[in-house]
Design a protein around this motif. Structure first.
Motif, PDB file in Angstrom:
ATOM      1  N   MET A 131       0.972  -1.018   0.134  1.00  0.00           N
ATOM      2  CA  MET A 131       0.142  -0.088  -0.360  1.00  0.00           C
ATOM      3  C   MET A 131       0.536   1.289   0.035  1.00  0.00           C
ATOM      4  N   ILE A 132       1.890   0.916   0.169  1.00  0.00           N
ATOM      5  CA  ILE A 132       2.959   2.529   0.846  1.00  0.00           C
ATOM      6  C   ILE A 132       3.466   2.460  -0.771  1.00  0.00           C
ATOM      7  N   ALA A 133       3.855   1.308  -1.473  1.00  0.00           N
ATOM      8  CA  ALA A 133       4.747   1.176  -2.900  1.00  0.00           C
ATOM      9  C   ALA A 133       3.495   2.495  -4.005  1.00  0.00           C
ATOM     10  N   GLN A 134       1.749   1.698  -3.396  1.00  0.00           N
ATOM     11  CA  GLN A 134       0.793   2.366  -4.696  1.00  0.00           C
ATOM     12  C   GLN A 134       0.567   3.994  -3.715  1.00  0.00           C
ATOM     13  N   GLN A 135       0.786   4.013  -2.985  1.00  0.00           N
ATOM     14  CA  GLN A 135       0.365   5.108  -2.178  1.00  0.00           C
ATOM     15  C   GLN A 135      -1.046   5.407  -1.851  1.00  0.00           C
ATOM     16  N   SER A 136      -1.434   4.298  -1.631  1.00  0.00           N
ATOM     17  CA  SER A 136      -3.048   4.063  -1.320  1.00  0.00           C
ATOM     18  C   SER A 136      -3.542   2.923  -0.955  1.00  0.00           C
ATOM     19  N   GLY A 137      -4.571   3.246  -0.302  1.00  0.00           N
ATOM     20  CA  GLY A 137      -5.200   1.775   0.437  1.00  0.00           C
ATOM     21  C   GLY A 137      -6.110   2.142   1.641  1.00  0.00           C
ATOM     22  N   ALA A 138      -6.911   1.089   1.993  1.00  0.00           N
ATOM     23  CA  ALA A 138      -8.153   1.269   2.794  1.00  0.00           C
ATOM     24  C   ALA A 138      -8.003   0.189   3.547  1.00  0.00           C
ATOM     25  N   ILE A 139      -7.944  -0.063   4.878  1.00  0.00           N
ATOM     26  CA  ILE A 139      -8.197  -0.866   6.176  1.00  0.00           C
ATOM     27  C   ILE A 139      -9.088  -0.398   6.581  1.00  0.00           C
ATOM     28  N   VAL A 140      -9.743  -1.652   6.953  1.00  0.00           N
ATOM     29  CA  VAL A 140     -10.374  -1.712   7.780  1.00  0.00           C
ATOM     30  C   VAL A 140     -11.297  -2.836   9.341  1.00  0.00           C
ATOM     31  N   ASN A 141     -10.593  -2.393  10.091  1.00  0.00           N
ATOM     32  CA  ASN A 141     -10.591  -3.526  11.505  1.00  0.00           C
ATOM     33  C   ASN A 141     -11.751  -3.592  12.105  1.00  0.00           C
ATOM     34  N   VAL A 142     -12.375  -4.802  12.793  1.00  0.00           N
ATOM     35  CA  VAL A 142     -13.419  -4.823  13.516  1.00  0.00           C
ATOM     36  C   VAL A 142     -12.836  -4.910  14.777  1.00  0.00           C
ATOM     37  N   SER A 143     -13.257  -4.210  16.085  1.00  0.00           N
ATOM     38  CA  SER A 143     -13.676  -4.022  16.749  1.00  0.00           C
ATOM     39  C   SER A 143     -14.362  -4.144  17.875  1.00  0.00           C
ATOM     40  N   SER A 144     -15.034  -3.634  18.919  1.00  0.00           N
ATOM     41  CA  SER A 144     -15.947  -4.613  18.973  1.00  0.00           C
ATOM     42  C   SER A 144     -16.372  -3.031  19.991  1.00  0.00           C
ATOM     43  N   VAL A 145     -17.741  -3.015  20.699  1.00  0.00           N
ATOM     44  CA  VAL A 145     -18.044  -2.320  22.036  1.00  0.00           C
ATOM     45  C   VAL A 145     -18.142  -2.766  22.865  1.00  0.00           C
ATOM     46  N   ALA A 146     -17.737  -4.330  23.478  1.00  0.00           N
ATOM     47  CA  ALA A 146     -17.296  -4.849  24.454  1.00  0.00           C
ATOM     48  C   ALA A 146     -15.830  -4.181  24.611  1.00  0.00           C
ATOM     49  N   THR A 147     -15.375  -3.420  24.414  1.00  0.00           N
ATOM     50  CA  THR A 147     -14.260  -2.937  24.941  1.00  0.00           C
ATOM     51  C   THR A 147     -14.864  -2.153  26.829  1.00  0.00           C
ATOM     52  N   ARG A 148     -15.944  -1.874  26.213  1.00  0.00           N
ATOM     53  CA  ARG A 148     -16.430  -2.399  27.844  1.00  0.00           C
ATOM     54  C   ARG A 148     -17.440  -2.722  28.422  1.00  0.00           C
ATOM     55  N   GLY A 149     -17.152  -4.181  28.309  1.00  0.00           N
ATOM     56  CA  GLY A 149     -17.681  -5.703  28.807  1.00  0.00           C
ATOM     57  C   GLY A 149     -17.502  -6.127  30.292  1.00  0.00           C
ATOM     58  N   ILE A 150     -18.912  -6.795  29.990  1.00  0.00           N
ATOM     59  CA  ILE A 150     -18.492  -8.201  31.512  1.00  0.00           C
ATOM     60  C   ILE A 150     -18.336  -9.148  30.890  1.00  0.00           C
ATOM     61  N   ASN A 151     -17.548 -10.458  31.599  1.00  0.00           N
ATOM     62  CA  ASN A 151     -16.790 -10.912  31.695  1.00  0.00           C
ATOM     63  C   ASN A 151     -16.337 -11.953  29.748  1.00  0.00           C
ATOM     64  N   ARG A 152     -15.463 -10.834  29.517  1.00  0.00           N
ATOM     65  CA  ARG A 152     -14.899 -10.754  28.729  1.00  0.00           C
ATOM     66  C   ARG A 152     -13.290 -10.088  28.075  1.00  0.00           C
ATOM     67  N   ILE A 153     -12.941  -9.855  29.713  1.00  0.00           N
ATOM     68  CA  ILE A 153     -11.759  -9.084  29.786  1.00  0.00           C
ATOM     69  C   ILE A 153     -11.062  -9.074  29.146  1.00  0.00           C
ATOM     70  N   PRO A 154      -9.400 -10.214  29.026  1.00  0.00           N
ATOM     71  CA  PRO A 154      -9.414 -10.403  27.606  1.00  0.00           C
ATOM     72  C   PRO A 154      -9.087 -10.472  26.263  1.00  0.00           C
ATOM     73  N   TYR A 155     -10.978 -10.557  25.718  1.00  0.00           N
ATOM     74  CA  TYR A 155     -10.559 -10.278  24.513  1.00  0.00           C
ATOM     75  C   TYR A 155     -11.144  -8.550  24.885  1.00  0.00           C
ATOM     76  N   SER A 156     -11.860  -7.837  25.035  1.00  0.00           N
ATOM     77  CA  SER A 156     -12.202  -6.032  25.821  1.00  0.00           C
ATOM     78  C   SER A 156     -10.432  -6.035  25.637  1.00  0.00           C
ATOM     79  N   ALA A 157      -9.682  -6.633  26.481  1.00  0.00           N
ATOM     80  CA  ALA A 157      -8.402  -5.651  25.991  1.00  0.00           C
ATOM     81  C   ALA A 157      -7.842  -5.681  24.263  1.00  0.00           C
TER      82      ALA A 157
END
Length: 260
Positions: A131-157
């Motif tokens: 992408m640097i070589a072609q000087q263009s690109g789009a990246i979309v990462n899937v995160s989660s609203v569970a960064t504030r959630g219960i019973n899945r702290i490692p996943y939240s981290a």
């Protein structure tokens, strides 16, 4: 759908065998993209057949994205087949266990981080040179609203790490014409997984902890329901398209009002 937002674009979709990843791969193919579908599971071949039967174009790469070599394999396959990568969509991830943090064994914590952070980290690292070589690109990462959630702290981290990666990578490579965003998904209705994240049978205590997660997820949404796969796909593909050309470094919550 008449839109052809990905016409002639080469798009890597990780986790394409099922769930949101499958939905994204099918949508991108329907909109004219050449899809490189990466997954560890053999079921990704079924999605390839769906794409081909609908008149789309795609290839599959069976690999372990928790390892950097797996991410390199995917990018290499895309470059070898199509000569470029225009879009990277990092869908792989998902909580393996749902339980209070003190109940996690150290090796389980590490497995959660490897599953929900490293595939995104490695794929971003592997795709950057092209992408640097072609000087263009789009990246979309899937995160989660569970960064504030219960019973899945490692996943939240892990998903907090995805958010940090997204913001910093966008900042670092804006001058290379690369946009980087994330979608923080909320609870999403999906068919039963063909390959379960955790194949062990659930105890009654496990079921109680899982129900606590479901209750908290619904309670925090304004709309008081889970979302659909299409509702997640809509935002992921928007951010990946040229329609979002002035959006970068953003984490967009798609959680019915739950901002994470």
């Amino acid at each position: 759908m008449s839109q052809q937002r990905f016409s002639n674009k080469v798009v890597i979709v990780t986790g394409a065998a099922q769930g949101i990843g499958r939905g994204v791969a099918l949508r991108v193919a329907r909109e004219g993209g050449k899809v490189v579908m990466a997954d560890f599971s053999e079921y990704v071949e079924d999605v390839l057949k769906e794409v081909i039967d609908a008149g789309g174009e795609a290839i599959t790469v069976r690999t372990d994205l928790e390892q950097f070599e797996g991410a390199e394999k995917v990018v290499h396959a895309a470059l070898e087949k199509y000569g470029r990568v225009d879009v990277l969509l990092n869908i792989v991830g998902g909580a393996i266990w749902m339980k209070p943090f003190q109940e996690f064994k150290p090796e389980e914590v590490e497995k959660e981080i490897r599953r929900s952070l490293f595939p995104t980290l490695w794929c971003c690292h592997a795709v950057l040179p092209s992408m640097i070589a072609q000087q263009s690109g789009a990246i979309v990462n899937v995160s989660s609203v569970a960064t504030r959630g219960i019973n899945r702290i490692p996943y939240s981290a892990a998903k907090g790490g995805v958010n940090g990666l997204t913001a910093s990578l966008a900042f670092e490579h804006a001058h290379d014409g690369i946009r980087v965003n994330a979608v923080a998904t909320g609870g999403t209705e999906a068919p039963p997984r063909k390959v379960p994240r955790n194949s062990a049978p659930m105890s009654e205590q496990d079921k109680t902890w899982m129900q606590e997660v479901v209750d908290q997820t619904v309670d925090r949404t304004f709309l008081k329901r889970y979302g659909t796969i299409d509702e997640q796909v809509n935002v992921i593909t928007f951010l990946a398209s040229d329609e979002a050309s002035y959006i970068t470094g953003s984490v967009v919550p798609v959680g019915g009002g739950d901002l994470g």
